[in-house]
Design an enzyme around this catalytic site. Structure first.
Site, PDB file in Angstrom:
ATOM      1  N   HIS A 382       0.834  -1.201   0.000  1.00  0.00           N
ATOM      2  CA  HIS A 382       0.000   0.000   0.000  1.00  0.00           C
ATOM      3  C   HIS A 382       0.864   1.243   0.000  1.00  0.00           C
ATOM      4  O   HIS A 382       1.767   1.382   0.825  1.00  0.00           O
ATOM      5  CB  HIS A 382      -0.918   0.013   1.237  1.00  0.00           C
ATOM      6  CG  HIS A 382      -1.904   1.142   1.213  1.00  0.00           C
ATOM      7  ND1 HIS A 382      -2.133   1.966   2.284  1.00  0.00           N
ATOM      8  CD2 HIS A 382      -2.715   1.596   0.225  1.00  0.00           C
ATOM      9  CE1 HIS A 382      -3.058   2.864   1.970  1.00  0.00           C
ATOM     10  NE2 HIS A 382      -3.425   2.658   0.719  1.00  0.00           N
ATOM     11  N   HIS A 383       0.594   2.113  -0.954  1.00  0.00           N
ATOM     12  CA  HIS A 383       1.247   3.421  -1.020  1.00  0.00           C
ATOM     13  C   HIS A 383       0.170   4.500  -0.976  1.00  0.00           C
ATOM     14  O   HIS A 383      -0.387   4.852  -2.022  1.00  0.00           O
ATOM     15  CB  HIS A 383       2.023   3.583  -2.332  1.00  0.00           C
ATOM     16  CG  HIS A 383       3.279   2.761  -2.415  1.00  0.00           C
ATOM     17  ND1 HIS A 383       3.925   2.536  -3.609  1.00  0.00           N
ATOM     18  CD2 HIS A 383       4.009   2.137  -1.459  1.00  0.00           C
ATOM     19  CE1 HIS A 383       5.017   1.792  -3.376  1.00  0.00           C
ATOM     20  NE2 HIS A 383       5.082   1.530  -2.082  1.00  0.00           N
ATOM     21  N   GLU A 384      -0.160   4.982   0.204  1.00  0.00           N
ATOM     22  CA  GLU A 384      -1.028   6.164   0.279  1.00  0.00           C
ATOM     23  C   GLU A 384      -0.091   7.365   0.135  1.00  0.00           C
ATOM     24  O   GLU A 384       0.878   7.488   0.886  1.00  0.00           O
ATOM     25  CB  GLU A 384      -1.777   6.212   1.611  1.00  0.00           C
ATOM     26  CG  GLU A 384      -2.571   7.492   1.845  1.00  0.00           C
ATOM     27  CD  GLU A 384      -3.577   7.807   0.738  1.00  0.00           C
ATOM     28  OE1 GLU A 384      -4.485   7.012   0.521  1.00  0.00           O
ATOM     29  OE2 GLU A 384      -3.427   8.878   0.070  1.00  0.00           O
ATOM     30  N   GLU A 453      -8.327   6.762  -5.867  1.00  0.00           N
ATOM     31  CA  GLU A 453      -8.348   8.192  -6.212  1.00  0.00           C
ATOM     32  C   GLU A 453      -7.571   8.422  -7.510  1.00  0.00           C
ATOM     33  O   GLU A 453      -6.617   9.194  -7.570  1.00  0.00           O
ATOM     34  CB  GLU A 453      -7.764   9.069  -5.088  1.00  0.00           C
ATOM     35  CG  GLU A 453      -8.536   9.016  -3.792  1.00  0.00           C
ATOM     36  CD  GLU A 453      -8.166   7.799  -2.939  1.00  0.00           C
ATOM     37  OE1 GLU A 453      -6.988   7.402  -2.955  1.00  0.00           O
ATOM     38  OE2 GLU A 453      -9.048   7.240  -2.273  1.00  0.00           O
ATOM     39  N   GLU A 471     -10.272   2.641  -8.107  1.00  0.00           N
ATOM     40  CA  GLU A 471     -11.473   3.207  -7.506  1.00  0.00           C
ATOM     41  C   GLU A 471     -12.066   4.180  -8.527  1.00  0.00           C
ATOM     42  O   GLU A 471     -12.231   3.820  -9.674  1.00  0.00           O
ATOM     43  CB  GLU A 471     -11.091   3.874  -6.187  1.00  0.00           C
ATOM     44  CG  GLU A 471     -12.144   3.731  -5.124  1.00  0.00           C
ATOM     45  CD  GLU A 471     -11.724   4.448  -3.856  1.00  0.00           C
ATOM     46  OE1 GLU A 471     -10.831   5.310  -3.908  1.00  0.00           O
ATOM     47  OE2 GLU A 471     -12.291   4.154  -2.792  1.00  0.00           O
ATOM     48  N   GLU A 477     -16.596   1.471   1.133  1.00  0.00           N
ATOM     49  CA  GLU A 477     -16.182   2.185   2.341  1.00  0.00           C
ATOM     50  C   GLU A 477     -17.212   3.242   2.781  1.00  0.00           C
ATOM     51  O   GLU A 477     -17.319   3.540   3.959  1.00  0.00           O
ATOM     52  CB  GLU A 477     -14.811   2.831   2.135  1.00  0.00           C
ATOM     53  CG  GLU A 477     -14.794   3.899   1.061  1.00  0.00           C
ATOM     54  CD  GLU A 477     -13.382   4.367   0.680  1.00  0.00           C
ATOM     55  OE1 GLU A 477     -12.408   3.698   1.034  1.00  0.00           O
ATOM     56  OE2 GLU A 477     -13.288   5.418   0.031  1.00  0.00           O
TER      57      GLU A 477
END
Ligand code: NOJ
Length: 670
Positions: A382-384, A453, A471, A477
């Site tokens: 995961h790379h937010e 996003e 997404e 969510e």
């Protein structure tokens, strides 16, 4: 005073008159699709270029303008002269490494109309393609002395609709990340600029989806209604107002319209993929599909935090527990969010604090990945970024190399922040270039991407099949925390026909526990059987089971998720009404098994399904997960009956869907 409708009729008649006059001047050209039904006509009227689209006798797009306004004041599209017309045919069948179907027919007629503007001193080509399922058009500006680097201030492409068609639309600029509830209004009442794909039901009973394909170094296209029912292109601007910085030789993305007789035909169209370039990755054997669970829903339900602390989700111990569950139930991946430093800040504002190679001290990534390897389960990375693309790009190679070394080959990326780097929109040329860079860099490290996003997908997965899913819609969510109570029951009967046409969706189905102790007024507005059916009606090559392991343990419905494939030989839509219901069947790519997903909106419904889609002369064990007699999203979402029966293609199957309900069926070939 003339009414709006009279004005519209007058405008349409004037356009048609102008069209027929100019046809007689000889500057009119056309092509038809291979089956002869879809026709594109291009016309030059006093130097202004128009195109129109018909399907058989039905007008789809009335004469519509094309062109650009450049920053240096030149206008392309006016005072043009047709200098040459070239027509070609194309026919191939190509194989997708993964997808909703294996083989894709790519058959079209192409027409290149070369034009010269003496005023603007620019030569351009307009390229049109007519397919049996729609059309594509793009601009091509070759290298020439009079234009090198140039700035597009406006693209003049129009889609003059033949009527005040019904449109399913979401706002382009007022919401964030395309995460909006879909509106349904006539086009003339779309009181906002809308994003793509824009899906329409026409007065002539056709279904259209206007979208774009192969968006690589350009701004995303949005549309707004002008003069009633003419849709005009609105490119997402840079913060400084320019739309696109370009250089010759230049090609624009394709502007495309899927033209369908039934809503289901929108879902099975391959137009977007066919308008993208063939695969650029020589060896795709490292690209996999899979099902995954994640340390994720727990954060959204406030059981865990992303940052380190007493409720930290991404601990070594918890991740190993998830790996055990995944190994036991046939999931190939475990997504772990909140594993790296940076979450302790206000990351939606300070995304530039994220470090993509520094795990939190309570997350022993070496131990975890080694444990996963033993169990045959991979970490989904995961790379937010918090929208801080500059910070991310600086670390991009190191971040992917770090994961690659540990055997992590699929990464979910995220861009939570209304503007990238505090300035530019996700759908601007700035954003488009960034997302492209991430996919290309990831490919170098044999890493697959699930992009949250994002800029709306435009079929780049054909060229870079490591772009798996994303997404760009209101996902599950929202059923955890949205102040408006969550997604309406009809939501999942709409998004396959809107955002879903753009590419695979990481909707994250699979809620089994419908209690929401944190926000009791926010709910999943479907039944459990509906959640199961989503594994068939929504396509994703990496498909999540979003709920907590403890909510799955011991529930026999989990068996459907354990078995449902994510890579298909073929897809058929049996019944569909956008916003009301959807029944999809898909055949597994690796066996003769078929699967069916049936979902309804807030209304209960009964269907008699003809099983003729099954392979002839074969028998199947149908394992049916249906709403129980007392099921309904409001009062009893978890009432599921599981039945088995032997069926064949000459039989029918009755489905009774509860309010917000569904049915999921595995047809196991005997
Ligand atoms: C929003 C994403 O949609 C969600 O899946 C993710 O958990 C959060 N951002 C944090 O990255």
């Amino acid at each position: 005073m003339k009414s709006r409708k009279q004005l519209m009729i007058a405008t349409v008649l004037a356009a048609m008159l102008l069209w027929s006059c100019s046809n007689s001047k000889g500057q009119s050209q056309g092509i038809s699709s291979p089956d002869g039904k879809v026709k594109i006509t291009v016309n030059n009227h006093d130097g202004q270029i128009f195109y129109a689209v018909d399907k058989e006798e039905t007008k789809i797009v009335l004469p519509s303008k094309l062109g650009f306004v450049l920053k240096d004041g030149r206008v392309i599209g006016k005072k043009m002269k047709i200098t040459n017309v070239k027509k070609t045919s194309f026919n191939e069948t190509w194989e997708q490494p993964w997808g909703e179907k294996r083989l894709i027919e790519n058959r079209y007629e192409e027409m290149t109309v070369s034009l010269k503007s003496n005023a603007a001193k620019i030569a351009i080509n307009l390229i049109f393609r007519a397919y049996n399922d729609g059309i594509g058009l793009r601009y091509d500006i070759p290298s020439q002395a009079s234009i090198d680097s140039f700035i597009i201030m406006d693209e003049l492409t129009e889609f003059a609709l033949a009527g005040d068609e019904n449109a399913w639309w979401t706002t382009a600029y007022k919401g964030v990340y395309y995460e909006n509830i879909t509106q349904l209004t006539p086009v003339s009442q779309m009181n906002d600029t809308v994003s793509l794909p824009l899906t329409l039901e026409t007065q002539s009973n056709k279904f259209l989806a206007i979208h774009e394909a192969n968006l690589t170094n350009y701004a995303a296209m949005n549309l707004y209604a002008s003069h009633g029912t003419t849709l005009k292109c609105d490119l997402t601007p840079w913060s400084t107002g320019e739309k696109v910085f370009a250089k010759t030789p230049f090609v624009s993305p394709w502007r495309m319209i899927i033209i369908a007789d039934r809503p289901g035909d929108l879902l099975t169209s391959s137009l977007e993929l066919n308008l993208n370039d063939p695969c650029k990755i020589d060896d795709t054997s490292w690209i996999e599909t899979g099902r995954y669970i994640g340390i994720w829903w727990g954060m959204h339900m406030e059981k865990y935090t992303w940052h380190m602390g007493p409720k930290h989700g991404a601990t070594t111990e918890n991740t190993m527990r998830y790996i055990d569950f995944a190994a036991q139930h046939g999931f190939s991946g475990v997504l772990v969010e909140g594993w790296n430093t940076g979450w302790e800040n206000d990351w939606t504002k300070e995304g530039d604090k994220f470090n993509f190679t520094q795990p939190y001290p309570d997350f022993d990534i070496e131990k975890i990945t080694a444990y996963g390897k033993q169990k045959g389960v991979k970490l989904v990375g995961h790379h937010e970024t918090g929208g801080a693309t500059i910070n991310y790009e600086k670390q991009l190679d190191d971040a992917f190399a770090f994961y690659q070394k540990l055997g992590v080959n699929c990464v979910k990326t995220g861009y939570v922040s209304p503007l990238l780097d505090g300035k530019e929109r996700h759908s601007s040329q700035y954003g488009v270039l960034h997302f492209r860079k991430v996919i290309e860099t990831a490919a170098k490290y044999h890493i697959m991407i699930v992009n949250h996003e994002p800029v709306i997908p435009t079929g780049l997965r054909r060229t870079y099949p490591n772009l798996m899913s994303g997404e760009g819609m209101r996902g599950q969510e929202y059923n955890a925390w949205s102040a408006d109570g969550g997604n309406p029951s009809e939501h999942t009967t709409i998004i396959p026909f809107t955002r879903g046409l753009a590419g695979p969706m990481d909707y994250t189905p699979g809620v089994f526990n419908f209690e929401n102790p944190v926000k009791p007024n926010t709910k999943v507005k479907t039944t459990l059987a509906h959640q199961l059916a989503l594994y068939v009606t929504i396509y994703a090559p990496w498909q999540m089971a979003c709920d907590l392991p403890e909510n799955y343990t011991g529930n026999p419905s989990l068996h459907f998720i354990e078995q449902v494939p994510v890579n298909w030989e073929q897809t058929k839509v049996l019944e569909a009404k956008i916003g009301d219901f959807l029944i999809t069947t898909r055949k597994d790519r690796d066996s003769d098994n078929w699967y069916m997903g049936a979902i309804t909106d807030e209304n209960s419904r009964t269907f008699d399904i003809d099983l003729s889609f099954l392979d002839k002369d074969k028998k199947y064990r149908a394992i049916i997960y249906r709403d129980g007699p007392n099921a309904g999203w409001k009062t009893n979402p978890t009432d599921v009956n599981i039945e088995e029966k032997i069926v064949s293609s000459d039989q029918k199957l009755q489905l009774q869907l509860a309010e917000g309900g569904g049915t999921a069926v595995r047809f196991e070939c005997l």
